[in-house]
Design an enzyme around this catalytic site. Structure first.
Site, PDB file in Angstrom:
ATOM      1  N   GLN A 222      -4.317  -4.702   4.746  1.00 54.19           N
ATOM      2  CA  GLN A 222      -3.344  -5.161   3.701  1.00 54.19           C
ATOM      3  C   GLN A 222      -3.289  -6.658   3.786  1.00 54.19           C
ATOM      4  OE1 GLN A 222      -0.443  -1.277   4.591  1.00 54.19           O
ATOM      5  NE2 GLN A 222       0.491  -2.928   3.442  1.00 54.19           N
ATOM      6  N   ARG A 369       6.511   1.370   3.721  1.00 53.59           N
ATOM      7  CA  ARG A 369       7.017   1.274   2.259  1.00 53.59           C
ATOM      8  C   ARG A 369       8.399   0.289   2.566  1.00 53.59           C
ATOM      9  NH1 ARG A 369       5.606   4.882  -2.950  1.00 53.59           N
ATOM     10  NH2 ARG A 369       6.240   2.957  -4.420  1.00 53.59           N
ATOM     11  N   CYS A 370       8.486  -0.591   3.353  1.00 55.39           N
ATOM     12  CA  CYS A 370       9.795  -1.243   3.336  1.00 55.39           C
ATOM     13  C   CYS A 370       9.451  -2.534   3.945  1.00 55.39           C
ATOM     14  CB  CYS A 370      10.845  -0.825   4.062  1.00 55.39           C
ATOM     15  SG  CYS A 370      10.732  -0.403   5.867  1.00 55.39           S
ATOM     16  N   GLU A 739       8.812  -0.783  -3.190  1.00 55.71           N
ATOM     17  CA  GLU A 739       9.541  -0.115  -1.967  1.00 55.71           C
ATOM     18  C   GLU A 739      10.976   0.419  -2.181  1.00 55.71           C
ATOM     19  OE1 GLU A 739       9.073  -3.200   0.820  1.00 55.71           O
ATOM     20  OE2 GLU A 739      11.224  -3.476   0.899  1.00 55.71           O
TER      21      GLU A 739
END
Ligand code: CDP
Length: 795
Positions: A222, A369-370, A739
């Protein structure tokens, strides 16, 4: 000519279909496993079956003798090259291949490189490792117990299993608030381990070319530029001779931010063998060894006035980081944004302490996801808010109303020192309550109770920090956080845009083109977006923590504005007017005093290559490195209604309403997709996902039979609503959103179940709120813990 219709050209606010789906839906995506290079070899990893053991010896003789095996890498060989250990994102060290001990089940012990993946697997099976089992630690209590075995005896000054002990906030002020409190509300809970579990696992194809001395690595990352810097520093290769290419990624969710041993070993193998080496992780490898999230315990206390005002909050967290502390950790925010808790409430004083411990589990704490530890912060916050409202005997919506930061109170300084930007928290709550039919539901609930049925309603409201940096406050390993975009407009008015972010399914190829369309009036379909190749994209920190729109998206707007500024000079030249007399409307410059005399952005583009004024550089392109003044603070209100079956503990979602305020929406359809996906993950965490450990440190949840992913069949419907409060400091007023639903959603479900069984006096059931846990709570009237070790019934 009149101004362009922005929606028609696919600009801001257009629900444009995702351009990338053309290839994804047709099966034409190009993932790492699709990369096939001439002479490519394959690598497999041998993993430890034990959670804690000393390695007496490793015998790879048999593996070396298998035809087709080209190399066996062990920790000893890595150590000779100073590569047995690597630095983590949080200044710790992590074993690449084990040398002295294995410290978690699934740890990488050796790698076999062979002509095909099957031979490589056979090679792994032929390696004989002699292990001496050691006592195993699977939770913080065991880690902190007197005489506990030392997990990190490799570290010189490490005499216990504590990774860190940090604190933040106003201790004296908080103590005073507690002295003045009418009521003190307490809550203890555990946020279980979970795994981002992207459908595509991790992998890499390393290709070292001896002739050019260039190393190219195709990999599932990523953050390609960060990996390039890490490879340059760890492997001591010149940075300009390293090219990281992150092709299509089948989901990341934070799992693909860290550097994993598989990447390092495939790179070393390619350098040593001078051949391309491919490593593709299997699902079990992914689930047991990479990027776990959460696994954190909370003790929280709230000081309350009788009328519902929160006077102060105390929180203590203990997080289980597994054997290596490898989560990303912004160096100036040492509790990893855990201290964003209570940002949407007006609270005079708060104090937070946090301790991290080593255990015999895979390295954990990634931001699934945060942003860093924001999910945990918001879950604790909203569980504590519901418990406090109950303790006061107050309506939970009213309790929030009393304590929300008001619309006119921005920028607002949070109790832990952040500055929030804008919001309409009360309005979002009212939209949600209206949509769910709050008052009617409360009546329905009472009627149902009279007939022995258990209905419950759970609310979760939160604002969270998205978009690190600014560079003054945010860095990773000293690299400042900002992002970038480069826009080149070709002579025919078509354009290519590259950014330092990296989409993993979020739709950047669609939405970034929409920002260019908004700024320049070029139809979005005329702008191609490319990300993920460090040889071509400008330097950026990558995509995680919903930072792309707040930072890279802002850079796209700023690069477009630079292009527009140059195009204006070209327009003045074409229109034979002075630049000061030129005005802009979407897609076109015109002479203020004679609006019919105009030049389109496409006409300016061709002039940039064929008819430039004297002294102006040819070409029409610009780069922007954007360093945001602040984080963006979106707000969300999630409300779930459920029915619990008292005879089985099974609970069903009756209704779910989401109200998201992420500022200006670039593409409303994509935003809704992000929210739907996030809520699905939130539901999974609350309802079914179970990745835990038995007392021997065996991972329970190493496959999709045990670690459940919700399908469309189980997932409830979600009703979505929006409120728009533009971000005051973002060039197009957007805030991040990717998110939010995964962060704020879980508490709504859990609060709803606990509301349904409130009469039992139970204050907490740890996630996942499995039917047997609910049943146990109903029948015993006691809280139900989910902390490991779990007891596994025989059979
Ligand atoms: O960093 P990441 O891409 O995961 O998250 P994000 O910045 O919140 O964006 C997720 C997707 O939603 C991207 O395609 C964004 O462009 C889109 N989005 C949007 O259309 N409007 C917003 N206000 C925020 C995000």
């Amino acid at each position: 000519m009149t101004a362009l219709d922005e929606i028609k050209i696919g600009g801001l606010g257009a629900s444009r279909k995702r351009v990338e789906d053309n290839r994804f839906i047709r099966g034409k995506g190009r993932y790492v496993d699709d990369v096939v290079l001439p002479g490519m070899l394959h690598m497999e990893i041998l993993r430890s079956p034990l959670a804690h053991a000393r390695i007496r010896s490793i015998d790879a003789t048999k593996a070396w003798s298998i035809p087709g095996v080209r190399m066996v890498l062990t920790g000893e060989m890595m150590a000779k090259r100073n590569l047995a250990w690597m630095p983590t994102l949080s200044y710790d060290t992590q074993a690449v291949l084990a040398t002295d001990k294995v410290r978690f089940q699934g740890q990488e012990v050796a790698c076999v490189i062979a002509d095909d993946p099957y031979i490589a697997k056979d090679g792994c099976e032929a390696i004989v490792v002699d292990y001496e089992p050691l006592p195993v630690i699977v939770n913080p209590d065991q880690a902190l117990a007197e005489g506990a075995p030392l997990v990190r005896d490799d570290k010189e000054n490490q005499h216990d299993n504590v990774v860190f002990d940090w604190e933040v906030g106003d201790k004296a002020g908080t103590d005073r608030a507690f002295e003045q409190a009418d009521v003190i509300s307490k809550l203890e809970l555990h946020y279980p381990r979970s795994h981002p579990s992207p459908i595509e696992c991790c992998g890499s194809v390393a290709d070292f070319d001896r002739a050019t001395q260039k190393l190219t690595v195709y990999m599932t990352t990523q953050a390609p530029h960060i990996i390039r810097a890490a490879v340059a520093l760890v492997a001591e290769l010149p940075e300009h001779m390293i090219r990281i290419v992150s092709p299509d990624i089948g989901g990341g969710f934070g799992n693909k931010v860290p550097v994993y041993p598989g990447y390092v070993c495939s790179i070393l193998a390619s350098i040593l063998l001078e051949k391309p080496v491919k490593w593709i992780e299997d699902k079990t490898g992914n689930l047991i060894s990479t990027g776990f999230a959460r696994d954190i315990y909370l003790e929280g206390e709230m000081a309350l006035r009788k009328d519902g005002k929160i006077l102060g909050v105390r929180m203590h967290t203990t997080s289980d980081h597994g054997a290596f502390f490898s989560d990303a950790q912004p160096s100036k925010f040492k509790i990893g944004l855990m201290h964003s808790a209570f940002a949407c409430y007006d609270i005079p004083a708060a104090h937070l302490t946090a301790r991290g411990v080593y255990t015999n589990k895979a390295p954990g704490g990634v931001a699934y996801r945060c942003s860093f530890r924001v999910t945990e912060a918001m879950f604790f916050q909203e569980r504590m808010v519901q418990a406090a409202a109950d303790d006061l005997g107050m309506d939970q919506a009213e309790f929030r109303r009393i304590n929300f930061v008001g619309d006119d109170d921005f920028p607002h300084r949070t109790p832990f020192g952040f500055l929030t930007d804008s919001g309409q928290y009360g309005k979002c709550l009212e939209v949600g309550l209206d949509a769910v039919g709050y008052q009617d539901f409360l009546k329905q609930k009472e009627e149902a109770k009279a007939r022995g049925r258990l209905l419950g309603i759970g609310i979760s409201t939160m604002t969270e920090p998205l978009g690190a940096g600014n560079s003054r406050e945010y860095d990773i390993l000293g690299i400042k956080m900002f992002d970038s975009a480069e826009l080149r407009v070709h002579m025919t008015g078509k354009a290519i845009l590259r950014t330092g972010a990296k989409t993993q399914g979020q739709g950047h190829e669609t939405t970034w083109a929409q920002i260019v369309a908004h700024e320049l009036g070029l139809p979005a379909e005329d702008v191609v977006v490319e990300e993920g190749d460090t040889d071509t994209a400008p330097f950026g920190m990558g995509t995680y923590a919903s930072r792309s729109t707040p930072v890279a998206g802002a850079a796209v707007a700023m690069a477009s504005r630079k292009v527009r500024a140059k195009a204006r000079k070209l327009a003045a030249h074409l229109l034979e007017a002075s630049e000061e007399d030129i005005d802009w409307e979407l897609g076109r410059f015109y002479v203020r005093s004679a609006p019919d005399r105009g030049a389109t952005i496409q006409e300016c583009a061709i002039a940039a290559y064929s008819n430039m004024p004297d002294g102006l550089e040819p070409g029409l392109e610009a780069v922007s490195y954007y360093d945001p003044p602040n984080l963006t603070w979106p707000f969300a209100c999630y409300i779930a209604t459920v029915e619990v079956d008292p005879d089985t503990g099974v609970w069903d979602v009756l209704n779910f309403v989401a109200v998201d305020d992420c500022g200006v929406r670039i593409n409303p359809m994509i935003v809704e997709g992000q929210i739907m996906g996030g809520l699905t993950e939130a539901y999974a965490m609350a309802n079914m996902q179970f990745i835990t450990f038995d007392s021997e440190g065996n991972c329970v949840g190493a496959n999709y039979m045990d670690y459940l992913l919700p399908t469309a069949w189980e997932t409830p419907g979600f009703e979505l609503h929006e409120v728009v409060t533009p971000c005051p400091h973002h060039p197009i007023g957007a805030k991040g959103v990717g998110e939010c639903a995964a962060v704020g959603g879980p508490a709504a479900f859990v609060n709803a179940v606990l509301d349904a069984i409130k009469d039992t006096g139970v204050r907490n059931i740890d996630m996942p709120v499995l039917p047997d846990r609910v049943y146990e709570a109903i029948t015993t009237g006691r809280d139900v813990s989910g902390a490991p070790p779990v007891r596994l019934d025989d059979g």
